[in-house]
Design an enzyme around this catalytic site. Structure first.
Site, PDB file in Angstrom:
ATOM      1  CG  ASP A  13     -10.960  -4.789  -2.763  1.00 18.35           C
ATOM      2  OD1 ASP A  13     -10.966  -3.888  -3.350  1.00 18.35           O
ATOM      3  OD2 ASP A  13     -10.624  -4.482  -0.817  1.00 18.35           O
ATOM      4  CB  CYS A  50     -15.041  -0.742  -5.574  1.00 15.59           C
ATOM      5  SG  CYS A  50     -13.182   0.434  -5.438  1.00 15.59           S
ATOM      6  CG  ASP A 102      -2.076   0.955   1.369  1.00 19.93           C
ATOM      7  OD1 ASP A 102      -3.188   0.336   0.759  1.00 19.93           O
ATOM      8  OD2 ASP A 102      -2.047   2.102   1.078  1.00 19.93           O
TER       9      ASP A 102
END
Length: 395
Positions: free
Chosen positions: A299, A339, A249
């Protein structure tokens, strides 16, 4: 008595199907100036009452419907009924996962356009993102205090979409003393949520079922968790028997919370690593180094924020899936997600299929994943279905 908004001729079809949005192009010229968030009755060109909603002069969606019942008044009791019905809808699904964090209100899906409310143990976090939601803040807080008397309430209306409604971004305590972070449980996993600085309302509750899927496939595998945020896919995978998880990340705060979450779940520090790096760059570096994994979780954040950006987003999804497939050992598992509500399901499947062709890998879709049941989709509002996921076997 509410002010009236008249539709252009033959523009009532979507309202007769109880879709909650009315676009500016559907409205006849206004007879008088209306205030932002004002409650209006929507009338067809031939005088038929259709709905009651909130007016938003600066948005392309100029009316968001509160109710299709002519006798329903938009008062304290309205918000209390809606919030209590939403909470009741979720009870059976939540009991199965033992979740102490869940979405209480999912905006249009629960008949409250622009209102998102998440519960993290005894902390309620609200996003009021439309002119109508903003105008009725006090009524919403009153209804929440009635429904959840033991909870404190925090507002995270710091989302850019409010600017399209002509509203300022803001965060504020609405009731009680707000902690910086709170601990929730789901499926036997403990999770720290930073409600003041975390993404969205603090956490991605919608991926609960997908995290459980990751645990099912993880046993004995080396896992790469991309866009790892606070490391919850990693915690699930390690609890499911993964041998090691690498979390990537770009956020120091997210990685610090990820470290805490692993410790919270009693996971051996030797079993996970935390890497601060851009995911695209990391995947290319791993490819150059010849590094491989048994399982990869992709994701990413939302790539599509308008229809104009869809083609660019497709290229991004294709590129990242192609890179990931190239790093998987034969027989590896890829969990990949979008998403973006504007990304159609069939198009996402095609993008993953095209990525497989470019990576010269044979891919089978083992499971289709979606948002958890506390993020329900109203039949008259299909736009509420946004989270799409695939479990892929990559040969």
């Amino acid at each position: 008595m509410s002010s009236q908004i008249i539709l252009q001729p033959k523009r009532e079809k979507s309202l007769l199907r109880q879709h909650p949005w009315i676009f500016a192009s559907a409205l006849a010229p206004l007879k008088k100036r209306l205030r932002s968030g004002e409650t209006v009755d929507v009338i067809s060109s031939d005088g038929q009452w259709l709905a009651r909603g909130a007016y938003s002069p600066q948005s392309q969606i100029q009316v968001r419907v509160w109710t299709f019942d002519k006798n329903e008044v938009i008062d304290n009791g309205f918000f209390l009924r809606r919030i209590q019905a939403a909470n009741t809808l979720r009870k059976s699904a939540l009991e199965q996962s033992g979740a102490t964090g869940y979405r209480v209100v999912a905006a249009e899906a629960d008949g409250l356009p622009g209102v998102t409310i998440d519960r993290y143990d005894n902390v309620l976090v609200c996003q009021l993102l439309s002119a109508g939601a903003d105008k009725h803040r006090d009524k919403i807080v009153w209804a929440l205090k009635k429904t959840f008397p033991d909870c404190v309430i925090y507002e995270r209306s710091d989302v850019a979409v409010r600017e399209k409604e002509g509203l300022p971004l803001l965060t504020q305590a609405l009731h009680g003393e707000i902690p910086d972070s709170v601990q929730i449980e789901e499926n036997g996993v403990s999770i720290t949520v930073n409600v003041k600085e975390g993404h969205k309302t603090g956490f991605y509750l919608d991926q609960r079922d997908s995290r459980a899927a990751a645990a099912r496939y993880a046993k004995g595998k080396t896992v790469l968790n991309c866009f790892s945020y606070t490391g919850t896919f990693s915690c699930y995978a390690l609890k499911g028997g993964a041998s090691h998880v690498t979390n990537i990340d770009v956020s120091d705060l997210a990685l610090a919370i990820a470290d805490k979450n692993h410790q919270l779940n009693g996971i051996d520090p030797e079993q996970y690593s935390l890497v601060k790096e851009d995911v695209f760059e990391a995947l290319r570096r791993y490819q150059q180094d010849g590094k491989t994994f048994d399982m990869i979780v992709l994701d990413p954040p939302k790539f599509v924020d308008s229809k104009a950006s869809l083609n660019r987003a497709c290229r991004g999804y294709k590129d990242i899936n192609r890179l990931a497939m190239g790093l998987l050992n034969p027989g590896g598992i890829l969990l990949t997600f979008s998403c973006s509500g504007l990304m159609p399901t069939e198009l996402f499947h095609k993008v993953v299929a095209d990525a497989a062709l470019d990576a010269k890998r044979t891919v089978h879709y083992l499971e289709r994943l979606g948002q958890a049941p506390d993020h329900p989709v109203l039949s008259t509002y299909p736009e509420g279905y946004y989270l799409k996921g695939l479990v892929c076997h990559v040969a």
